[in-house]
Design an enzyme around this catalytic site. Structure first.
Site, PDB file in Angstrom:
ATOM      1  N   LEU A 290       0.813  -1.215   0.000  1.00  0.00           N
ATOM      2  CA  LEU A 290       0.000   0.000   0.000  1.00  0.00           C
ATOM      3  C   LEU A 290       0.848   1.266   0.000  1.00  0.00           C
ATOM      4  O   LEU A 290       1.928   1.316   0.593  1.00  0.00           O
ATOM      5  CB  LEU A 290      -0.921   0.010   1.221  1.00  0.00           C
ATOM      6  CG  LEU A 290      -1.895  -1.174   1.349  1.00  0.00           C
ATOM      7  CD1 LEU A 290      -2.824  -0.965   2.545  1.00  0.00           C
ATOM      8  CD2 LEU A 290      -2.708  -1.377   0.078  1.00  0.00           C
TER       9      LEU A 290
ATOM     10  N   HIS B 200      -3.474   4.355  -2.292  1.00  0.00           N
ATOM     11  CA  HIS B 200      -4.440   3.435  -1.675  1.00  0.00           C
ATOM     12  C   HIS B 200      -5.102   4.082  -0.455  1.00  0.00           C
ATOM     13  O   HIS B 200      -6.312   3.943  -0.238  1.00  0.00           O
ATOM     14  CB  HIS B 200      -3.744   2.151  -1.211  1.00  0.00           C
ATOM     15  CG  HIS B 200      -3.200   1.298  -2.309  1.00  0.00           C
ATOM     16  ND1 HIS B 200      -1.853   1.068  -2.462  1.00  0.00           N
ATOM     17  CD2 HIS B 200      -3.818   0.616  -3.301  1.00  0.00           C
ATOM     18  CE1 HIS B 200      -1.667   0.261  -3.494  1.00  0.00           C
ATOM     19  NE2 HIS B 200      -2.839  -0.027  -4.029  1.00  0.00           N
TER      20      HIS B 200
ATOM     21  N   GLN C  45      -4.380 -12.647 -12.813  1.00  0.00           N
ATOM     22  CA  GLN C  45      -4.264 -11.463 -13.673  1.00  0.00           C
ATOM     23  C   GLN C  45      -2.833 -11.178 -14.097  1.00  0.00           C
ATOM     24  O   GLN C  45      -2.561 -10.182 -14.753  1.00  0.00           O
ATOM     25  CB  GLN C  45      -4.880 -10.238 -12.995  1.00  0.00           C
ATOM     26  CG  GLN C  45      -4.132  -9.691 -11.785  1.00  0.00           C
ATOM     27  CD  GLN C  45      -4.943  -8.644 -11.055  1.00  0.00           C
ATOM     28  OE1 GLN C  45      -5.962  -8.939 -10.445  1.00  0.00           O
ATOM     29  NE2 GLN C  45      -4.498  -7.389 -11.126  1.00  0.00           N
TER      30      GLN C  45
ATOM     31  N   MET D 137       1.774   7.144  -8.244  1.00  0.00           N
ATOM     32  CA  MET D 137       2.086   6.184  -7.192  1.00  0.00           C
ATOM     33  C   MET D 137       1.614   4.796  -7.604  1.00  0.00           C
ATOM     34  O   MET D 137       0.515   4.620  -8.122  1.00  0.00           O
ATOM     35  CB  MET D 137       1.442   6.602  -5.873  1.00  0.00           C
ATOM     36  CG  MET D 137       2.146   7.760  -5.227  1.00  0.00           C
ATOM     37  SD  MET D 137       1.815   7.860  -3.463  1.00  0.00           S
ATOM     38  CE  MET D 137       2.910   9.213  -3.041  1.00  0.00           C
ATOM     39  N   SER D 138       2.484   3.819  -7.373  1.00  0.00           N
ATOM     40  CA  SER D 138       2.207   2.434  -7.737  1.00  0.00           C
ATOM     41  C   SER D 138       2.987   1.527  -6.802  1.00  0.00           C
ATOM     42  O   SER D 138       4.084   1.890  -6.346  1.00  0.00           O
ATOM     43  CB  SER D 138       2.649   2.183  -9.180  1.00  0.00           C
ATOM     44  OG  SER D 138       2.679   0.804  -9.468  1.00  0.00           O
ATOM     45  N   SER D 139       2.436   0.349  -6.530  1.00  0.00           N
ATOM     46  CA  SER D 139       3.165  -0.624  -5.710  1.00  0.00           C
ATOM     47  C   SER D 139       4.475  -1.022  -6.371  1.00  0.00           C
ATOM     48  O   SER D 139       5.451  -1.346  -5.700  1.00  0.00           O
ATOM     49  CB  SER D 139       2.300  -1.863  -5.473  1.00  0.00           C
ATOM     50  OG  SER D 139       1.099  -1.500  -4.828  1.00  0.00           O
TER      51      SER D 139
END
Length: 282
Positions: A33, A37, A61, A186-188
């Site tokens: 997170l 998130h 996925q 923002m990204s994991s």
């Protein structure tokens, strides 16, 4: 904070604390997170009686086994971050078996062609996996409202289509992209970037922001050529795709139509780490 690993226990708890006046806000995630998130969670907490977040790295996925293996899994840290929003949030962190019951496969979906564009071209089967897990989670949690970030805009449109076709009583709400100070979405996956790579990755948002300015006076083809040339000059990045598409259908823009809303979509690799972004153009 209540944490459930078993869907039957979660369902029983939600049944015991909800009534006809209760609204359930739901934020499905794959963990690792970040502030993006947490902004979805804040929205859910503000607007619902009960908030549930799921943390589940969904194998169906991923079309790239290496990407699945390297996807960050940080449950303990995730729970601490969730507590900063509210300690009343319910966490559902299932195992693969709890979700798939020993049959870890996707079901096929027809998303009216939304699945064939962009991500669908480069990640075969990806959206069947997304549809399978989101539908299953909606069946378990039975949310009133579900919150998704607009960074994955194609996914957002596909989830809305799935809900519409399955006639599920869920309102799917898209929330603005949360960005780093340099504009990087923002990204994991950003956790896998070095500090230098994070700084360099600012070029992605800088490029699509300039593409937006160009689109005011140039054709989609001219803008696309400019973006491709920009990345060809930068050896640290490999452009997978850049596409200007109709927001509703996700079909490529051939000729501008003043009645349609357009959006730019981009996917870029830096050191084998895949980053996506998007921006509304008009």
């Amino acid at each position: 904070m209540l944490i459930f690993n078993n869907q039957n226990e979660l369902v029983a708890h939600l049944a015991s604390v909800s009534n006809t006046a209760t609204t359930i806000g739901f934020v499905p995630t794959m963990g690792a997170l970040h502030q993006g998130h947490l902004s979805l969670l804040s929205e859910a907490v503000t607007n619902n009686s009960i908030t549930v977040i799921s943390i589940f790295v969904n194998p169906t996925q991923f079309n790239n086994p290496e990407d699945l293996a390297k996807y960050p899994r940080t449950l303990d840290a995730d729970i601490e971050k969730i507590k900063t929003v509210s300690d009343k949030i319910i966490v559902y962190a299932p195992s693969v078996d709890d979700i798939y019951k020993g049959n870890t496969v996707s079901q096929p979906f027809d998303f009216d062609g939304l699945e064939n564009q962009m991500e669908g071209q480069f990640r075969p089967g990806h959206f069947n996996g997304v549809g399978t897990i989101v539908k299953r989670l909606f069946e378990i949690v039975k949310p009133t409202n579900a919150y998704f970030g607009e960074k994955d805009f194609q996914q957002l449109q596909i989830v809305k289509k799935m809900v519409e076709k399955a006639q599920m009583p869920v309102q799917v709400i898209g929330c603005p992209i949360y960005r780093e100070a340099n504009g990087l979405a923002m990204s994991s996956r950003n956790e896998r970037l070095s500090e230098t790579e994070k700084k360099e990755a600012a070029i992605i948002f800088k490029t699509i922001s300039h593409a937006k300015k160009l689109f005011a006076t140039k054709s989609a083809t001219e803008v696309t050529i400019w973006v491709k040339n920009t990345f060809e000059k930068n050896q640290n990045f490999a452009l997978e795709y850049f596409q200007i598409a109709d927001e509703a259908t996700l079909l490529p823009c051939i000729r501008k139509n003043k009645t349609k809303k357009y959006r730019a979509f981009i996917a870029v690799f830096i050191n084998n780490i895949r980053l996506i972004d998007t921006i509304s153009l008009n």
